[in-house]
Structures are given as C-alpha cells and as structure tokens.
Design a protein around this motif. Sequence first.
Motif, PDB file in Angstrom:
ATOM      1  N   ASP A 214      -6.994 -11.316  -8.993  1.00 21.81           N
ATOM      2  CA  ASP A 214      -7.675 -10.414  -8.055  1.00 21.81           C
ATOM      3  C   ASP A 214      -8.857  -9.719  -8.724  1.00 21.81           C
ATOM      4  O   ASP A 214      -9.855  -9.417  -8.063  1.00 21.81           O
ATOM      5  CB  ASP A 214      -6.695  -9.375  -7.532  1.00 21.81           C
ATOM      6  N   GLY A 218     -12.569  -9.708  -7.350  1.00 16.76           N
ATOM      7  CA  GLY A 218     -13.256  -8.442  -7.158  1.00 16.76           C
ATOM      8  C   GLY A 218     -14.574  -8.364  -7.892  1.00 16.76           C
ATOM      9  O   GLY A 218     -15.553  -7.798  -7.389  1.00 16.76           O
ATOM     10  N   LEU A 221     -17.116 -10.292  -5.912  1.00 21.58           N
ATOM     11  CA  LEU A 221     -17.546  -9.529  -4.741  1.00 21.58           C
ATOM     12  C   LEU A 221     -18.449  -8.366  -5.142  1.00 21.58           C
ATOM     13  O   LEU A 221     -19.390  -8.023  -4.422  1.00 21.58           O
ATOM     14  CB  LEU A 221     -16.323  -9.010  -3.985  1.00 21.58           C
ATOM     15  N   THR A 222     -18.177  -7.766  -6.300  1.00 23.31           N
ATOM     16  CA  THR A 222     -19.029  -6.682  -6.794  1.00 23.31           C
ATOM     17  C   THR A 222     -20.441  -7.181  -7.050  1.00 23.31           C
ATOM     18  O   THR A 222     -21.430  -6.505  -6.737  1.00 23.31           O
ATOM     19  CB  THR A 222     -18.437  -6.083  -8.079  1.00 23.31           C
ATOM     20  N   LEU A 234     -11.461  -1.546  -9.165  1.00 25.58           N
ATOM     21  CA  LEU A 234     -10.671  -2.752  -8.917  1.00 25.58           C
ATOM     22  C   LEU A 234      -9.264  -2.480  -9.447  1.00 25.58           C
ATOM     23  O   LEU A 234      -8.876  -2.920 -10.517  1.00 25.58           O
ATOM     24  CB  LEU A 234     -11.318  -3.960  -9.594  1.00 25.58           C
ATOM     25  N   ALA A 307     -13.540  -0.216  -2.736  1.00 24.37           N
ATOM     26  CA  ALA A 307     -13.705  -1.654  -2.974  1.00 24.37           C
ATOM     27  C   ALA A 307     -13.246  -2.463  -1.762  1.00 24.37           C
ATOM     28  O   ALA A 307     -13.850  -3.484  -1.410  1.00 24.37           O
ATOM     29  CB  ALA A 307     -12.930  -2.075  -4.221  1.00 24.37           C
ATOM     30  N   ARG A 308     -12.169  -2.016  -1.116  1.00 20.69           N
ATOM     31  CA  ARG A 308     -11.699  -2.714   0.087  1.00 20.69           C
ATOM     32  C   ARG A 308     -12.723  -2.607   1.219  1.00 20.69           C
ATOM     33  O   ARG A 308     -13.039  -3.600   1.888  1.00 20.69           O
ATOM     34  CB  ARG A 308     -10.364  -2.123   0.537  1.00 20.69           C
ATOM     35  N   TRP A 313     -12.695  -6.542  -0.538  1.00 19.80           N
ATOM     36  CA  TRP A 313     -11.710  -6.988  -1.529  1.00 19.80           C
ATOM     37  C   TRP A 313     -10.306  -6.727  -1.016  1.00 19.80           C
ATOM     38  O   TRP A 313     -10.012  -5.647  -0.506  1.00 19.80           O
ATOM     39  CB  TRP A 313     -11.947  -6.238  -2.842  1.00 19.80           C
ATOM     40  N   PRO A 315      -6.684  -7.259  -2.677  1.00 19.63           N
ATOM     41  CA  PRO A 315      -5.813  -7.716  -3.754  1.00 19.63           C
ATOM     42  C   PRO A 315      -4.414  -8.055  -3.260  1.00 19.63           C
ATOM     43  O   PRO A 315      -3.924  -7.492  -2.280  1.00 19.63           O
ATOM     44  CB  PRO A 315      -5.784  -6.518  -4.709  1.00 19.63           C
TER      45      PRO A 315
END
Length: 350
Positions: A214, A218, A221-222, A234, A307-308, A313, A315
């Motif tokens: 994950d 992440g 995606l960052t 993350l 982050a979500r 993201w 996880p």
Amino acid sequence: MVSQILITGATGFIGRQLTRDLVSAGQPVRILARNPEKARSLFGETIEIVAGDLCDSQSVKRACAGISTIYHIGGIYRFGIRHRREIYQTNIDGTENLLAAAAAAQVEKIVYVSSASVLTRPGCSSHPWPVLSETDFPSHPPRFSPYKYSKWAAERHALAWSSRGLPVVIASLSCPIGFGDEAPTPTGQMIDDFIRGRFPFYCRVGLNFVNVSDVSAGLQLTAQAGRVGERYLLTNQNLWLKEFLDYLASQTGLPSPRLCLPHWPVLAASCFGEMADLLGPRSQSARVCMETALQLRSVQFFSNAKARQELGWSPSPVQSGIQQALAWFRQESVPELACDTLPVTKSHVR
C-alpha cells in the motif's frame, strides 16, 4: 531504455516494492545505488543503474539528468548517538544534494519520503492519545533522536525548496510491514524477535502499521496527484503494541507477553545501550538507546484522511501484511489471507 523515473533507496524494503511495481507497470526506472551489484541481483536488466551516493553531488547530478519524477526514499535508518554524523550527512545533506540536482535538471515532480514519527502535538491536547494529522509538524526538532531530527530537518529543506518553486511533495510513512523485510526494519525486528521468543514484556506504546504494498501504491498516487508543498500521511491502522503482539500470538500459536514494563527501566537500559553501541566496533544500529526508549513511551496514532480524500488512496487491512511478514521471517510461502481482523478501539482510526 530512456528512464523517466529516479528512485533512491531502491534496494531497501520500501524501495524494492516500489521499483518492482513500477517496472511491472512498464515504467522506465533508474536508480541511484551505492551497491550496483546488489541492485542488479535484485532487479536484473529491468532498470538503469547509476552508481553513486547521496553525499556525492556529482553522481546525484548524473542520476537526475533527463528525469521527470523522483522518489527520494534513500537514507540512513539507524539509532544511537554514535551514528549521528553519518545520519545527518546522508539524510540532511544528501537530501539537499538531491533537491539541488533536481532543480538544475528541471524535474517535474519530487516525492520526498519522510517519517510520520516526527509529527507531534503539545501535551496540552484535550485528548490523552490524539490522532495526528499532516498539520502536526513541530516547529522545533525532536531532542535526543538523531534519526527523527534528520527527517525533521530534511522536511524543512524540502519545504524550503518548494517555496522557491521546486515541485516537491512529502509522503510521511508509519511502520511498513510485509514480505521481504530483509534488513529488517524495526517493525520486522519486532516480528522476528517474537517468533524467536525474545519478547518477554511489552510497553504501553501506540503504533501505526501500513502494508508495504500500500505504501508503494500511495507513493505513486502522491507523485500523480499530490499537491506541491503538501504533506500526505501514508499510514493505516493504529494499534497498541499489546494488540499487535496478541495478533502475532493468534497467528503463530506462540504466547503473547503478559508483563507490561514501566518506562523507567527501559530508559535506564538505554544509557547502557548507548555505551555498548559506542564501544562496539561493528555496531550498525543500537537496539536499545535514548531514541528507542523515548519511542517506547510515545503514542503515535495517525489519520490518513487527507491521502484518502485527495489522492484516492485506499490501503488494505494490515493483517495481510502481518501474515506476509510472518511468512518471510519463518521462510514460508506467502499464506492465503485470513478473514479475521485486528481490533480497533475508539481512539483508533483506519
């Protein structure tokens, strides 16, 4: 092969996962490696390797040439006063070298990988165990913690470059867990110690765990969606150490420690640990020192809401990573994932 992505620290636990995931997705990857032979044994001919070191500005410049995206994971992850100078040179000065080279090469995005452990909230907080977010970056550096200090200072460097126009984003990680933790990380060392019966007691410490797979997702995606100058956590599941050990016991059939050790014996032992580390000619990192003792009295629960929401993201449950880590340390094949879950109390977030 024309590389567009540069990864530092690619031969480490997190770097291996990210490198392999990017290569599997067909991305052209270049890595900066102090040990090219080790890198080639891990990745074969699927990557481009630049031999060098973060402290060698010339090799860093060569590595950054023609690159569009950088994942800066590389650094020294050790504990103890003895290693302070090496930690500062690599984690602070090395990061500055990389950021300067990235600016000269006009890199389009830099993801600086930091540690969520540097975040804190003043003791006057209304909640005894606050859930920390990206805004809880302290104005003053951590004391008696060379590693944390180096990550705090490197983040300051990254944000300073961002304010000057360099497209830097910070991704802060908690305790990564999963298959292939060779070094091992402190989290992996806990699992290995538990399996070998070296965990006679526990402390009242709050931790956060995240699967290494994950983390890789992440970080990507960052790089794709992270806003310049922002920090993203993350992190995933908050657990008391006792909860974590009880889950290991349930998966292995081994007993979980029942004795909760107060902090003062650990703090006293840390003085002897520092001394042993200073006198040990082959010491690579102190198992018990002031930094680890201070960590054992902390409660570091984190929220990954930003982050979500901003990165999309999502996880996975950390029990899958724990099972994979158990398989790694017991030299087994990766197990089928069980459906049982870890406990979550009111003070925890996923």
